[in-house]
Design a protein around this motif. Structure first.
Motif, PDB file in Angstrom:
ATOM      1  N   GLU A  39      -1.330 -14.064  23.031  1.00  0.00           N
ATOM      2  CA  GLU A  39      -2.296 -14.239  24.134  1.00  0.00           C
ATOM      3  C   GLU A  39      -1.672 -13.849  25.464  1.00  0.00           C
ATOM      4  O   GLU A  39      -2.309 -13.192  26.296  1.00  0.00           O
TER       5      GLU A  39
ATOM      6  N   ARG B  22      -8.181 -17.731  17.186  1.00  0.00           N
ATOM      7  CA  ARG B  22      -9.281 -17.778  18.162  1.00  0.00           C
ATOM      8  C   ARG B  22      -8.670 -17.722  19.559  1.00  0.00           C
ATOM      9  O   ARG B  22      -7.850 -18.579  19.892  1.00  0.00           O
ATOM     10  N   ARG B  24      -8.168 -18.224  23.495  1.00  0.00           N
ATOM     11  CA  ARG B  24      -8.494 -19.347  24.373  1.00  0.00           C
ATOM     12  C   ARG B  24      -9.756 -19.031  25.165  1.00  0.00           C
ATOM     13  O   ARG B  24      -9.946 -17.895  25.616  1.00  0.00           O
ATOM     14  N   PRO B  25     -10.592 -20.013  25.377  1.00  0.00           N
ATOM     15  CA  PRO B  25     -11.838 -19.740  26.104  1.00  0.00           C
ATOM     16  C   PRO B  25     -11.629 -19.459  27.591  1.00  0.00           C
ATOM     17  O   PRO B  25     -12.485 -18.847  28.231  1.00  0.00           O
ATOM     18  N   ASP B  26     -10.506 -19.922  28.129  1.00  0.00           N
ATOM     19  CA  ASP B  26     -10.276 -19.721  29.565  1.00  0.00           C
ATOM     20  C   ASP B  26      -9.416 -18.490  29.834  1.00  0.00           C
ATOM     21  O   ASP B  26      -8.745 -18.413  30.865  1.00  0.00           O
TER      22      ASP B  26
END
Lengths: 165, 174
Positions: A39, B22, B24-26
């Motif tokens: 990420e 998944r 991160r939503p932010d």
């Protein structure tokens, strides 16, 4: 394999994010074997492409940035591991539990055992579904090198995954 | 060496491995924050660079402009010579005729010699020629060197140039 989203109503950057962020995180996770680091790498790539301004092919730029930053991250980890103190006795943290699902996957373990170039070639070619020319462009090598890397990578993976089965 | 893995099998395995991942939503706000932070950093760096360049060039310009008038940059010997060496002849020789050929002997006894040398000779004290006129009227010791042109008395030569003095003997010249 690559998600496509109608981004007519969205601005370019948000459309790029909605359409490709998840897929790029998964690709980085395969390259790094770590979701959190993946990420970070993908977010950094998006920041780079935003700072760069107009790019002719933003997705190709993003893929290349992800691959390059993944390489840098792996190199940094290698150096950190060399100079790390002796680890404490194993006590699994919550974060470790979250990442363990991916790390325990035998294919991810096998991928981590490959040399970096072979791993990149295999992931880009067979997971991101890029052509040999696109893979070579992202990796910065020739098509012949891509063929060589994927061939050796598949052979090594067959060996590693055959042992675990 | 074992057989290479089938690419379709490998693709399926990789799909299965990363399916639970998944994001991160932010993530989008994080990216926007990162973009803003980079922009601020870039602008700050650019501003600091511009200020540094302007200040360095200003200091360099000031140094170049003030360089020639700086006293340390001119040679002390040159400045000393320009002030110490008189550009005009000293005024002492105008009062003291040191050149013997110009010291005319008065043919008539009632007339004093008025010798005005056009080319003044060397001053008695050549090392400090300019100080002589300022010091001569005040110091009595210098008075004999400034002999007044009184009638009947020839001008005396200065004691520092004895070789030229005998040529000014009264009555011996033509």
């Amino acid at each position: 394999m690559i998600d496509t989203v109608d981004t007519q109503d969205l601005d370019d950057f948000t459309g790029l994010f909605v359409g490709h962020y998840g897929q790029l995180v998964r690709m980085a996770a395969l390259l790094l074997g770590d979701v959190a680091a993946a990420e970070d790498v993908v977010q950094e790539s998006f920041i780079k492409v935003h700072s760069r301004g107009r790019v002719s092919d933003p997705l190709a730029y993003l893929r290349q940035a992800v691959v390059n930053l993944s390489r840098s991250d792996l190199r940094r980890r290698l150096v950190a591991r060399r100079h790390a103190p002796r680890p404490m006795p194993d006590v699994a943290s919550a974060e470790e539990d979250a990442c363990a699902a991916l790390a325990r996957r035998e294919v991810v373990v096998a991928l981590r055992a490959l040399p970096a170039r072979q791993r990149e070639a295999v992931v880009l070619r067979y997971w991101a579904d890029l052509t040999e020319a696109q893979t070579g462009e992202v990796m910065g090598v020739s098509i012949g090198s891509v063929k060589a890397y994927t061939s050796r990578g598949l052979a090594k993976l067959g060996e590693l995954l055959g042992e675990t089965r | 060496m074992s057989n290479p893995i089938d690419p379709r099998v490998l693709t399926a395995m990789m799909d299965e491995a990363v399916a639970p991942v998944r994001p991160r939503p932010d993530a989008l706000p994080v990216i926007h924050r990162g973009v803003r932070r980079r922009r601020i950093l870039r602008r700050t760096t650019a501003a600091v660079g511009v200020v540094a360049a302007v200040s360095v060039s200003g200091v360099a310009y000031g140094a170049v402009q003030s360089g020639p008038s700086h006293p340390g940059l001119t040679g002390p010997a040159g400045r000393g010579h320009s002030t110490a060496v008189p550009t005009t002849p000293c005024r002492v020789p105008t009062a003291i005729p040191t050149t013997p050929e110009r010291t005319t002997v008065p043919t008539t006894p009632g007339r004093a010699p008025t010798a005005v040398p056009t080319t003044p000779g060397p001053a008695p004290t050549p090392t400090t020629p300019c100080r002589v006129p300022t010091a001569a009227p005040t110091t009595p010791g210098r008075v004999p060197t400034a002999v007044p042109a009184t009638p009947g008395r020839p001008p005396m030569a200065t004691p520092t140039t004895p070789s030229r003095a005998p040529t000014a003997e009264p009555g011996t010249g033509s």
